[in-house]
Enzyme design. Structure first.
Site, mmCIF file in Angstrom:
data_model
loop_
_atom_site.group_PDB
_atom_site.id
_atom_site.type_symbol
_atom_site.label_atom_id
_atom_site.label_comp_id
_atom_site.label_asym_id
_atom_site.label_seq_id
_atom_site.Cartn_x
_atom_site.Cartn_y
_atom_site.Cartn_z
ATOM 1 C CB SER A 1 -0.950 -0.039 1.203
ATOM 2 O OG SER A 1 -1.995 0.871 1.055
ATOM 3 C CG ASP B 1 -6.433 -2.913 -3.827
ATOM 4 O OD1 ASP B 1 -7.214 -2.229 -3.144
ATOM 5 O OD2 ASP B 1 -5.199 -2.924 -3.646
ATOM 6 C CG HIS C 1 -5.570 -2.492 0.087
ATOM 7 N ND1 HIS C 1 -4.799 -2.038 -0.959
ATOM 8 C CD2 HIS C 1 -5.101 -1.869 1.199
ATOM 9 C CE1 HIS C 1 -3.905 -1.172 -0.500
ATOM 10 N NE2 HIS C 1 -4.066 -1.057 0.805
#
Length: 720
Positions: free
Chosen positions: A572, A655, A690
């Protein structure tokens, strides 16, 4: 990318070797394999965006499209995966890692219990189940029975149980369903006694607290408007509003409690106060701990909301209330946090209960007639108990260097639970009585390894500007330290997120195979409060990259790793970190593992939750921010003609936090550049997002691929 609502390596590397040895022959063969890689042809467009006098080329703009919507993007993903899979199949360490990770994952895992009425609710995984199962006990010593088993929801195990919350009396359970890793939730209600679902169902819920009315008549939640068809995974998230759902009614009848149409970028999340008399709405625009607070009296239709805080300047976390006097954690006047109280009739007048100290206050909760305060001291957990007026009572003794979480409870009950884990110790759940001050084990895993076989050290090193940065170093005891060892360096450095010691079976497998694990507590995180966060964001974001580069240099200088033996990993915001430092110091690292990264810093704010991140990154539409972002954006700063480390990008098709287009564009640009002979690949997972909700088998498969890749290029031999 975090959302806070009241928050993842082949036998021989190409190293300097003596010609004519077996190692040199192996290296030559490996090099030939790499040079034989043929990346898929990726069409380059002619898109150029003039911004503040700079013509910004974006030849892979088309890869931003949703893989479900644009068949050309779907074909590109399939072609990339074929190349990547073919390469990964050549790595002998892949099966070895997968086997060891599976062994390390195969232990009984419990989640923190929640008490409601006389019932206890908790999650349990028998070891290798794709998803953890929710159990309920009748009484503390009762036999647990299955209440929700999400493993039956999907054949691939990718539909997960999200947030859950029992009603005050324990008769009903409010729970959410997360499909394929998306941030979207479907909320349902279950009758605990029968195990049957009620007719209630709520959709388009995201970034929401779920809280019951005290009488159990319904619940509060937050949602966004239903997105346009085909736009659910890419459209911006705006107009977040709080609703009340009465049991037995359709969602169309839900009552709007709090909305901010004049400020569509605000997130609004709600929690019912301890006494049930108020609904506290916590509002924020970005990811910073800067909130507004609004109280809605419960059961008083037409009553005017009470605005407690509207300057969005500080952190405010509700702890408890006694009538009109409310207690909060805040960083107002205290960058490392303090406890204050206020009367809602005069909210500007604060009374300090617990002042700021050297450790960073990261949370507080009321349990019975005590407050439990959670601190970080040099990134390690501490817990302290005080009276409701702030007077010290006792410190809570924790097992070791590690991370403690939990301590939730009720004002009417002195019982609470907390978890403790460290890099070599899986989570143990403890029951704690605030009246007696005693802890006892509620659930402790039986392990297939001995935690005493591993050592955990905390080091401090100097960054480029002289700032001291802490770093945890984990290795197997008895490791030969006379020569450098292949080292996996992990970092995040953003959004006030602290990297605390926690157990990861996949990372422990790296250490178990003879590698070293290093986790750097970079600026931009929350380890030392607001000042530490501020020192690593906006125009100071380069400090984060400097800290990470300095960590790699320190590991080599100290002989922990040898030159050419450091692989870097981050996800991330940490994926951005890995992409940026790979561009800035391609010579320093042997391999790079950027996961679900923010790679295009000029367009991140145009998709889903990206607009929240301006608190850390700045606004691409503002000239000063634009110039700063362009200077380090991974997609825009790939160095053509420079030898890059081996790179394995990882992302997922669902995601909708950091849309996969970031990773797609970055990979295409890296493959197009003349960036050396090492592989530059992307691995795209299907029906995953994610990170949250990913089934165990997919976690293991992805980690085995990444660490086998890193092992090959750092020289870690894993064929054991």
């Amino acid at each position: 990318m975090p959302r806070k609502t009241p928050s993842a390596p082949l036998a021989l590397a190409l190293m300097t070797m003596i010609p004519g040895t077996a190692q040199a022959a192996d290296a030559a063969a490996a090099s030939a394999t790499v040079k034989a890689l043929a990346y898929p042809d990726t069409a380059r467009g002619d898109t150029v965006d003039p911004q503040f006098g700079v013509d910004v080329a974006d030849p892979y703009r088309w890869l931003e499209d949703d893989v479900r919507v644009n068949p050309k993007v779907a074909d590109w993903v399939a072609a990339q995966n074929r190349v990547t899979d073919t390469y990964l199949e050549t790595l002998p360490g892949r099966d070895s890692f997968k086997k060891r990770m599976t062994e390390l994952y195969n232990y009984e895992r419990f989640g923190l219990p929640t008490k409601a009425g006389s019932r206890y609710f908790y999650t349990r995984n028998d070891g290798l189940q794709p998803q953890s199962v929710l159990y309920v006990r009748e009484g503390l010593k009762g036999e647990g029975r299955v209440l929700i088993d999400p493993n039956a929801w999907a054949k691939d195990g990718a539909t997960a149980l999200g947030e859950w919350n029992p009603s005050e009396d324990g008769k009903h359970l409010l729970y959410s369903v997360q499909d394929g890793g998306t941030d979207w939730r479907i909320v349902r209600v279950k009758d605990v006694a029968t195990g049957e679902d009620l007719s209630d169902e709520v959709r388009w819920v995201k970034f929401s607290a779920l809280d019951w009315a005290k009488d159990g008549s319904g619940f509060y939640y937050s949602r966004f408007p239903e997105p346009a068809k085909g736009a659910a995974f890419q459209s911006l998230n705006e107009n977040h509003s709080v609703y009340f759902h009465k049991l037995g009614t359709p969602q169309s009848a839900d009552v709007l409690i709090h909305a901010t149409p004049d400020k569509p970028k605000l997130n609004n999340s709600a929690v019912v106060t301890d006494d049930g008399k108020y609904l506290l709405v916590v509002s924020s625009e970005g990811t910073d701990d800067r909130y507004g607070l609004t109280l809605h009296p419960v059961g008083k239709p037409g009553a005017k909301p009470i605005v407690l805080v509207d300057d969005f300047a500080n952190n405010w976390e509700y702890v408890t209330n006694e009538g009109t006097r409310f207690t909060f954690v805040t960083n107002k006047g205290a960058p490392r946090g303090r406890i204050v109280s206020l009367d809602i009739r005069k909210p500007a007048e604060l009374t300090q209960l617990v002042g700021e100290n050297e450790a960073t206050l990261v949370g507080a909760s009321r349990v019975g007639n005590r407050l439990i305060l959670s601190y970080l001291g040099d990134a390690k957990s501490e817990a302290r108990m005080v009276a409701l007026d702030g007077k010290p009572i006792a410190n809570i003794n924790l097992a070791d260097i590690g991370a403690a979480t939990g301590f939730g409870g009720k004002s009417s009950d002195p019982e609470t639970f907390y978890s403790f884990s460290s890099y070599a110790r899986p989570t143990t759940i403890y029951r704690f009585d605030t009246q007696t001050g005693k802890s006892e084990i509620f659930a402790e895993p039986k392990l297939t390894f001995n935690p005493a076989d591993f050592s955990v050290e905390q080091r401090f090193y100097k960054s480029k500007d002289g700032t001291e940065v802490p770093m945890f170093v984990v290795m197997k005891k008895g490791l030969d330290r006379s020569k450098g060892s292949p080292t996996l360096l992990y970092g995040y450095g953003g959004f006030n997120v602290s990297m605390t010691p926690g157990f990861s079976p996949t990372r422990l497998a790296w250490v178990d195979k003879g590698g070293v694990l290093a986790i750097a507590n970079l600026r931009g995180g929350g380890e030392y409060g607001k000042a530490w966060h501020d020192a690593g964001r906006l125009d100071k974001k380069q400090n984060v990259f400097d800290d990470f580069i300095a960590a790699g240099e320190y590991l080599i200088a100290q002989g922990i790793a040898g030159k050419g033996q450091v692989a870097i990993e981050g996800g991330s915001n940490g994926g951005l970190l890995v992409g940026a430092v790979t561009n800035q110091r391609p010579d320093l690292f042997a391999a790079a593992l950027p996961a679900v990264g923010v790679m295009d810093m000029l367009r991140f704010d145009r998709f889903t939750a990206g607009r929240y991140w301006v608190d850390d990154y700045g606004y691409p539409s503002k000239e000063s921010d634009f110039k700063n972002l362009l200077a380090y954006s991974p997609y825009h700063n790939i160095k053509d003609g420079t030898a890059y480390p081996a790179v394995l990008v990882t992302t997922a098709d669902t995601d909708d936090r950091v849309v996969p287009g970031h990773s797609f564009k970055y990979t295409a640009a890296l493959q197009h550049a003349k960036a050396g002979d090492k592989p530059h690949l992307i691995r795209v997972e299907t029906r995953a997002g994610h990170g949250s909700g990913k089934p165990t088998d997919k976690i293991i498969a992805e980690a085995a691929d990444k660490y086998a890749f890193a092992a090959k290029w750092t020289g870690l031999s894993v064929e054991k």
